[in-house]
Design a protein around this motif. Structure first.
Motif, PDB file in Angstrom:
ATOM      1  N   PRO A  43      34.798 -25.921  15.563  1.00  0.00           N
ATOM      2  CA  PRO A  43      33.551 -25.582  16.263  1.00  0.00           C
ATOM      3  C   PRO A  43      32.838 -24.397  15.603  1.00  0.00           C
ATOM      4  CG  PRO A  43      35.378 -25.798  17.821  1.00  0.00           C
ATOM      5  CD  PRO A  43      35.971 -25.846  16.443  1.00  0.00           C
ATOM      6  N   PRO A  44      31.505 -24.376  15.665  1.00  0.00           N
ATOM      7  CA  PRO A  44      30.732 -23.305  15.025  1.00  0.00           C
ATOM      8  C   PRO A  44      31.109 -21.902  15.486  1.00  0.00           C
ATOM      9  CG  PRO A  44      29.288 -25.073  15.733  1.00  0.00           C
ATOM     10  CD  PRO A  44      30.648 -25.387  16.270  1.00  0.00           C
ATOM     11  N   ASP A  45      31.599 -21.762  16.691  1.00  0.00           N
ATOM     12  CA  ASP A  45      31.927 -20.427  17.206  1.00  0.00           C
ATOM     13  C   ASP A  45      33.414 -20.079  17.102  1.00  0.00           C
ATOM     14  OD1 ASP A  45      32.719 -22.316  19.060  1.00  0.00           O
ATOM     15  OD2 ASP A  45      32.080 -21.134  20.803  1.00  0.00           O
ATOM     16  N   HIS A  46      34.176 -20.902  16.408  1.00  0.00           N
ATOM     17  CA  HIS A  46      35.618 -20.649  16.272  1.00  0.00           C
ATOM     18  C   HIS A  46      35.854 -19.472  15.331  1.00  0.00           C
ATOM     19  CE1 HIS A  46      39.866 -21.262  15.410  1.00  0.00           C
ATOM     20  NE2 HIS A  46      39.907 -22.044  16.471  1.00  0.00           N
ATOM     21  N   PRO A  47      36.772 -18.557  15.678  1.00  0.00           N
ATOM     22  CA  PRO A  47      36.989 -17.373  14.837  1.00  0.00           C
ATOM     23  C   PRO A  47      37.523 -17.679  13.436  1.00  0.00           C
ATOM     24  CG  PRO A  47      38.563 -17.449  16.654  1.00  0.00           C
ATOM     25  CD  PRO A  47      37.578 -18.543  16.888  1.00  0.00           C
ATOM     26  N   ASN A  48      38.114 -18.841  13.219  1.00  0.00           N
ATOM     27  CA  ASN A  48      38.650 -19.178  11.888  1.00  0.00           C
ATOM     28  C   ASN A  48      37.644 -19.890  10.997  1.00  0.00           C
ATOM     29  OD1 ASN A  48      41.065 -18.082  12.712  1.00  0.00           O
ATOM     30  ND2 ASN A  48      42.011 -20.049  13.165  1.00  0.00           N
ATOM     31  N   ARG A  49      36.502 -20.235  11.542  1.00  0.00           N
ATOM     32  CA  ARG A  49      35.526 -21.033  10.774  1.00  0.00           C
ATOM     33  C   ARG A  49      35.067 -20.310   9.506  1.00  0.00           C
ATOM     34  NH1 ARG A  49      32.276 -25.561  11.496  1.00  0.00           N
ATOM     35  NH2 ARG A  49      30.240 -25.424  10.490  1.00  0.00           N
ATOM     36  N   ALA A  50      34.834 -19.019   9.571  1.00  0.00           N
ATOM     37  CA  ALA A  50      34.364 -18.285   8.392  1.00  0.00           C
ATOM     38  C   ALA A  50      35.366 -18.378   7.247  1.00  0.00           C
ATOM     39  CB  ALA A  50      34.101 -16.830   8.748  1.00  0.00           C
ATOM     40  N   GLY A  51      36.635 -18.242   7.540  1.00  0.00           N
ATOM     41  CA  GLY A  51      37.653 -18.359   6.503  1.00  0.00           C
ATOM     42  C   GLY A  51      37.697 -19.751   5.892  1.00  0.00           C
ATOM     43  N   LEU A  53      35.157 -21.824   5.734  1.00  0.00           N
ATOM     44  CA  LEU A  53      33.953 -21.921   4.905  1.00  0.00           C
ATOM     45  C   LEU A  53      34.127 -21.203   3.570  1.00  0.00           C
ATOM     46  CD1 LEU A  53      31.350 -21.352   7.733  1.00  0.00           C
ATOM     47  CD2 LEU A  53      31.371 -23.346   6.197  1.00  0.00           C
ATOM     48  N   SER A  54      34.732 -20.038   3.614  1.00  0.00           N
ATOM     49  CA  SER A  54      34.948 -19.279   2.387  1.00  0.00           C
ATOM     50  C   SER A  54      35.880 -20.025   1.432  1.00  0.00           C
ATOM     51  CB  SER A  54      35.514 -17.903   2.719  1.00  0.00           C
ATOM     52  OG  SER A  54      35.629 -17.131   1.544  1.00  0.00           O
ATOM     53  N   PRO A  88      31.625 -11.203  12.181  1.00  0.00           N
ATOM     54  CA  PRO A  88      31.108  -9.941  12.732  1.00  0.00           C
ATOM     55  C   PRO A  88      31.127  -8.825  11.677  1.00  0.00           C
ATOM     56  CG  PRO A  88      32.791 -10.892  14.178  1.00  0.00           C
ATOM     57  CD  PRO A  88      32.792 -11.700  12.914  1.00  0.00           C
ATOM     58  N   PRO A  89      30.188  -7.881  11.785  1.00  0.00           N
ATOM     59  CA  PRO A  89      30.094  -6.801  10.791  1.00  0.00           C
ATOM     60  C   PRO A  89      31.370  -5.988  10.621  1.00  0.00           C
ATOM     61  CG  PRO A  89      28.178  -6.791  12.222  1.00  0.00           C
ATOM     62  CD  PRO A  89      29.134  -7.806  12.787  1.00  0.00           C
ATOM     63  N   ASP A  90      32.182  -5.880  11.655  1.00  0.00           N
ATOM     64  CA  ASP A  90      33.395  -5.065  11.561  1.00  0.00           C
ATOM     65  C   ASP A  90      34.658  -5.881  11.286  1.00  0.00           C
ATOM     66  OD1 ASP A  90      33.368  -6.344  14.009  1.00  0.00           O
ATOM     67  OD2 ASP A  90      34.142  -4.623  15.130  1.00  0.00           O
ATOM     68  N   HIS A  91      34.502  -7.142  10.950  1.00  0.00           N
ATOM     69  CA  HIS A  91      35.666  -7.999  10.693  1.00  0.00           C
ATOM     70  C   HIS A  91      36.332  -7.594   9.377  1.00  0.00           C
ATOM     71  CE1 HIS A  91      38.054 -11.601   9.872  1.00  0.00           C
ATOM     72  NE2 HIS A  91      37.919 -11.892  11.154  1.00  0.00           N
ATOM     73  N   PRO A  92      37.670  -7.549   9.333  1.00  0.00           N
ATOM     74  CA  PRO A  92      38.349  -7.092   8.112  1.00  0.00           C
ATOM     75  C   PRO A  92      38.150  -7.995   6.885  1.00  0.00           C
ATOM     76  CG  PRO A  92      39.943  -7.777   9.781  1.00  0.00           C
ATOM     77  CD  PRO A  92      38.597  -7.803  10.424  1.00  0.00           C
ATOM     78  N   ASP A  93      37.778  -9.262   7.088  1.00  0.00           N
ATOM     79  CA  ASP A  93      37.584 -10.163   5.946  1.00  0.00           C
ATOM     80  C   ASP A  93      36.133 -10.260   5.484  1.00  0.00           C
ATOM     81  OD1 ASP A  93      40.295 -10.769   5.834  1.00  0.00           O
ATOM     82  OD2 ASP A  93      40.091 -12.488   7.182  1.00  0.00           O
ATOM     83  N   ALA A 128      29.533  -5.587   0.512  1.00  0.00           N
ATOM     84  CA  ALA A 128      30.999  -5.685   0.444  1.00  0.00           C
ATOM     85  C   ALA A 128      31.614  -4.299   0.261  1.00  0.00           C
ATOM     86  CB  ALA A 128      31.420  -6.610  -0.701  1.00  0.00           C
ATOM     87  N   VAL A 129      31.029  -3.501  -0.614  1.00  0.00           N
ATOM     88  CA  VAL A 129      31.529  -2.142  -0.835  1.00  0.00           C
ATOM     89  C   VAL A 129      31.343  -1.288   0.422  1.00  0.00           C
ATOM     90  CG1 VAL A 129      31.170  -0.003  -2.148  1.00  0.00           C
ATOM     91  CG2 VAL A 129      31.212  -2.206  -3.337  1.00  0.00           C
ATOM     92  N   GLU A 130      30.174  -1.384   1.038  1.00  0.00           N
ATOM     93  CA  GLU A 130      29.877  -0.579   2.228  1.00  0.00           C
ATOM     94  C   GLU A 130      30.801  -0.907   3.403  1.00  0.00           C
ATOM     95  OE1 GLU A 130      25.732  -1.239   2.927  1.00  0.00           O
ATOM     96  OE2 GLU A 130      25.151  -0.149   1.117  1.00  0.00           O
TER      97      GLU A 130
END
Length: 145
Positions: A43-51, A53-54, A88-93, A128-130
């Motif tokens: 699902p589009p809102d699943h927390p693992n989706r970004a990984g 996609l990457s 999210p902006p504060d996500h470790p990945d 990425a650096v910031e």
């Protein structure tokens, strides 16, 4: 099954690793198919989706580098952008996703010569650096990519 996407992603990573070792394009093609299926079943809102996609973006970029199909590179950039946008902006990945996106954009700039791609690659690299703390072990990698 709730673990299907994770299993598909793991399969895709294993196939890509075998491609990198052996060089069989069928492995890379199958890795991309598994990665796409993993994204499609998440699902589009699943927390693992970004990984997911990457990972798909990395496989698509690898196939572009081997075959040279611009559609693969464009799809890799689309997957990378989607990974960043859903993180999210504060996500470790997030820094890693930004770095992967920046590298794909840089490759497209080198191939096509569009300054917008180079500008976007620089923006992604800076972000990425910031987002990487000064004492983080991956900061040097973010600075060099």
């Amino acid at each position: 099954h709730p673990d299907r996407a994770a299993m598909l992603s793991s399969l895709g990573l294993a196939l890509q690793a075998r491609f990198e070792r052996v060089g069989q394009m069928t492995d890379l093609d199958a890795a991309i198919d598994a990665g796409r299926a993993a994204v499609e079943t998440t699902p589009p809102d699943h927390p693992n989706r970004a990984g997911l996609l990457s990972n798909l973006g990395l496989a698509l970029r690898a196939r572009f580098e081997r075959v040279g199909q611009m559609t693969d590179l464009d799809a890799a950039i689309d997957a990378g952008r989607a990974a960043v946008e859903t993180t999210p902006p504060d996500h470790p990945d997030r820094a890693m996703y930004l770095s992967n996106l920046g590298l794909a954009l840089q490759v497209r700039f080198e191939r096509v010569g569009q300054m917008t791609d180079l500008d976007a690659a620089i923006d992604a690299g800076r972000a990425a650096v910031e987002t990487t703390p000064p004492d983080h072990p991956d900061r040097a990698a973010m600075l060099s990519s």
